[in-house]
Structures are given as C-alpha cells and as structure tokens.
Write a protein that holds these residues in place. Structure first.
Motif, PDB file in Angstrom:
ATOM      1  N   PRO A 139      -9.045   2.829 -12.281  1.00  0.00           N
ATOM      2  CA  PRO A 139      -8.193   2.338 -11.191  1.00  0.00           C
ATOM      3  C   PRO A 139      -9.038   1.689 -10.091  1.00  0.00           C
ATOM      4  O   PRO A 139     -10.123   2.175  -9.775  1.00  0.00           O
ATOM      5  CB  PRO A 139      -7.507   3.598 -10.666  1.00  0.00           C
ATOM      6  N   LYS A 140      -8.523   0.604  -9.530  1.00  0.00           N
ATOM      7  CA  LYS A 140      -9.200  -0.071  -8.417  1.00  0.00           C
ATOM      8  C   LYS A 140      -8.886   0.602  -7.086  1.00  0.00           C
ATOM      9  O   LYS A 140      -9.550   0.342  -6.100  1.00  0.00           O
ATOM     10  CB  LYS A 140      -8.774  -1.537  -8.348  1.00  0.00           C
ATOM     11  N   TYR A 141      -7.860   1.441  -7.065  1.00  0.00           N
ATOM     12  CA  TYR A 141      -7.400   2.059  -5.822  1.00  0.00           C
ATOM     13  C   TYR A 141      -7.328   3.568  -5.962  1.00  0.00           C
ATOM     14  O   TYR A 141      -6.891   4.082  -6.986  1.00  0.00           O
ATOM     15  CB  TYR A 141      -6.006   1.538  -5.449  1.00  0.00           C
ATOM     16  N   GLU A 142      -7.709   4.250  -4.924  1.00  0.00           N
ATOM     17  CA  GLU A 142      -7.540   5.704  -4.855  1.00  0.00           C
ATOM     18  C   GLU A 142      -6.073   6.005  -4.544  1.00  0.00           C
ATOM     19  O   GLU A 142      -5.408   5.215  -3.865  1.00  0.00           O
ATOM     20  CB  GLU A 142      -8.419   6.282  -3.739  1.00  0.00           C
ATOM     21  N   PRO A 143      -5.549   7.132  -4.999  1.00  0.00           N
ATOM     22  CA  PRO A 143      -4.176   7.511  -4.639  1.00  0.00           C
ATOM     23  C   PRO A 143      -4.045   7.682  -3.120  1.00  0.00           C
ATOM     24  O   PRO A 143      -4.987   8.106  -2.450  1.00  0.00           O
ATOM     25  CB  PRO A 143      -3.973   8.849  -5.348  1.00  0.00           C
ATOM     26  N   VAL A 144      -2.881   7.308  -2.584  1.00  0.00           N
ATOM     27  CA  VAL A 144      -2.588   7.461  -1.157  1.00  0.00           C
ATOM     28  C   VAL A 144      -1.189   8.028  -1.001  1.00  0.00           C
ATOM     29  O   VAL A 144      -0.376   7.952  -1.914  1.00  0.00           O
ATOM     30  CB  VAL A 144      -2.688   6.114  -0.392  1.00  0.00           C
ATOM     31  N   ARG A 145      -0.911   8.591   0.162  1.00  0.00           N
ATOM     32  CA  ARG A 145       0.448   9.023   0.504  1.00  0.00           C
ATOM     33  C   ARG A 145       1.126   7.872   1.227  1.00  0.00           C
ATOM     34  O   ARG A 145       0.559   7.248   2.136  1.00  0.00           O
ATOM     35  CB  ARG A 145       0.424  10.270   1.390  1.00  0.00           C
ATOM     36  N   SER A 146       2.320   7.578   0.846  1.00  0.00           N
ATOM     37  CA  SER A 146       3.050   6.419   1.331  1.00  0.00           C
ATOM     38  C   SER A 146       3.094   6.300   2.852  1.00  0.00           C
ATOM     39  O   SER A 146       2.750   5.271   3.424  1.00  0.00           O
ATOM     40  CB  SER A 146       4.472   6.444   0.767  1.00  0.00           C
ATOM     41  N   GLY A 147       3.537   7.356   3.529  1.00  0.00           N
ATOM     42  CA  GLY A 147       3.711   7.298   4.978  1.00  0.00           C
ATOM     43  C   GLY A 147       2.406   7.127   5.729  1.00  0.00           C
ATOM     44  O   GLY A 147       2.302   6.314   6.651  1.00  0.00           O
ATOM     45  N   LEU A 148       1.394   7.881   5.341  1.00  0.00           N
ATOM     46  CA  LEU A 148       0.103   7.778   6.016  1.00  0.00           C
ATOM     47  C   LEU A 148      -0.517   6.394   5.807  1.00  0.00           C
ATOM     48  O   LEU A 148      -1.110   5.816   6.716  1.00  0.00           O
ATOM     49  CB  LEU A 148      -0.843   8.869   5.518  1.00  0.00           C
ATOM     50  N   TYR A 149      -0.367   5.853   4.608  1.00  0.00           N
ATOM     51  CA  TYR A 149      -0.889   4.516   4.306  1.00  0.00           C
ATOM     52  C   TYR A 149      -0.182   3.459   5.154  1.00  0.00           C
ATOM     53  O   TYR A 149      -0.819   2.587   5.744  1.00  0.00           O
ATOM     54  CB  TYR A 149      -0.707   4.226   2.816  1.00  0.00           C
ATOM     55  N   LEU A 150       1.139   3.564   5.247  1.00  0.00           N
ATOM     56  CA  LEU A 150       1.917   2.616   6.044  1.00  0.00           C
ATOM     57  C   LEU A 150       1.520   2.683   7.518  1.00  0.00           C
ATOM     58  O   LEU A 150       1.312   1.650   8.163  1.00  0.00           O
ATOM     59  CB  LEU A 150       3.410   2.897   5.890  1.00  0.00           C
ATOM     60  N   MET A 151       1.373   3.876   8.048  1.00  0.00           N
ATOM     61  CA  MET A 151       0.989   4.016   9.456  1.00  0.00           C
ATOM     62  C   MET A 151      -0.404   3.444   9.702  1.00  0.00           C
ATOM     63  O   MET A 151      -0.654   2.817  10.741  1.00  0.00           O
ATOM     64  CB  MET A 151       1.053   5.479   9.893  1.00  0.00           C
ATOM     65  N   ALA A 152      -1.315   3.604   8.778  1.00  0.00           N
ATOM     66  CA  ALA A 152      -2.659   3.026   8.916  1.00  0.00           C
ATOM     67  C   ALA A 152      -2.577   1.504   8.948  1.00  0.00           C
ATOM     68  O   ALA A 152      -3.286   0.848   9.713  1.00  0.00           O
ATOM     69  CB  ALA A 152      -3.558   3.499   7.778  1.00  0.00           C
ATOM     70  N   LYS A 153      -1.695   0.934   8.136  1.00  0.00           N
ATOM     71  CA  LYS A 153      -1.502  -0.522   8.148  1.00  0.00           C
ATOM     72  C   LYS A 153      -0.950  -0.974   9.501  1.00  0.00           C
ATOM     73  O   LYS A 153      -1.390  -1.988  10.059  1.00  0.00           O
ATOM     74  CB  LYS A 153      -0.539  -0.954   7.036  1.00  0.00           C
ATOM     75  N   PHE A 154       0.013  -0.239  10.040  1.00  0.00           N
ATOM     76  CA  PHE A 154       0.567  -0.584  11.354  1.00  0.00           C
ATOM     77  C   PHE A 154      -0.508  -0.512  12.442  1.00  0.00           C
ATOM     78  O   PHE A 154      -0.631  -1.409  13.267  1.00  0.00           O
ATOM     79  CB  PHE A 154       1.713   0.361  11.734  1.00  0.00           C
ATOM     80  N   ARG A 155      -1.287   0.562  12.429  1.00  0.00           N
ATOM     81  CA  ARG A 155      -2.350   0.710  13.430  1.00  0.00           C
ATOM     82  C   ARG A 155      -3.372  -0.422  13.339  1.00  0.00           C
ATOM     83  O   ARG A 155      -3.891  -0.880  14.354  1.00  0.00           O
ATOM     84  CB  ARG A 155      -3.041   2.068  13.297  1.00  0.00           C
ATOM     85  N   ALA A 156      -3.663  -0.869  12.141  1.00  0.00           N
ATOM     86  CA  ALA A 156      -4.645  -1.949  11.960  1.00  0.00           C
ATOM     87  C   ALA A 156      -4.178  -3.269  12.583  1.00  0.00           C
ATOM     88  O   ALA A 156      -5.008  -4.115  12.887  1.00  0.00           O
ATOM     89  CB  ALA A 156      -4.927  -2.131  10.471  1.00  0.00           C
ATOM     90  N   THR A 157      -2.884  -3.436  12.771  1.00  0.00           N
ATOM     91  CA  THR A 157      -2.381  -4.692  13.350  1.00  0.00           C
ATOM     92  C   THR A 157      -2.443  -4.695  14.869  1.00  0.00           C
ATOM     93  O   THR A 157      -2.229  -5.729  15.484  1.00  0.00           O
ATOM     94  CB  THR A 157      -0.921  -4.960  12.934  1.00  0.00           C
TER      95      THR A 157
END
Length: 83
Positions: free
Chosen positions: A63-81
């Motif tokens: 796999p090219k990606y490690e498993p993530v939890r949906s909500g935490l991943y989404l919040m990290a994307k929001f914070r990055a913006t």
C-alpha cells in the motif's frame, strides 16, 4: 478514492467556465449570462478506517498509504488550509 484504491482512481483537475454566448435572444433573457455550479462532498463516518482495499493491490504490491481514521484525516486537511 486514491487512498482506497492505491492511486488507481485519482481526482482530476476541474473548473467551471461560463459558456460563450452565441447569436440569438439577449443572454439575460434565457439565463445564458451565468452558470451555476454545486459542489457535493461526501465523507465516511468519523471513526471509519480508510485503508487500501485488498482488491486494489496486485500480488506482492505494498500500500502507498497508511490507514487513517476518516474524521481525524479530514480535520487535518482543514487545518492545513488555514496555515
């Protein structure tokens, strides 16, 4: 989808452009002077694990990606913006 499919399905660049107005009745009369676009976003449940699907891995492929939890991943994307 890229995370689930190990990059088999990736997002394409997209944009909305007003169409050119051709000859005919005034554009404002038939709505050709504007274009509307509506975005639709879908997110799995907050605690859902997002990982590469087994059917998207060829024999021996990692796999090219490690498993993530949906909500935490989404919040990290929001914070990055907002940095």
């Amino acid at each position: 989808m890229a995370r689930w499919t190990n990059d088999r399905w990736v997002s394409t660049m997209h944009r909305v452009v007003n169409p050119t107005v051709k000859e005919g009745p005034p554009a404002e009369a038939d709505g050709r002077d504007r274009r509307q676009s509506m975005a639709f976003f879908h997110q799995p449940n907050w605690n859902a694990e997002i990982k590469v699907l087994d059917v998207c891995l060829a024999g021996g492929e990692a796999p090219k990606y490690e498993p993530v939890r949906s909500g935490l991943y989404l919040m990290a994307k929001f914070r990055a913006t907002t940095r």
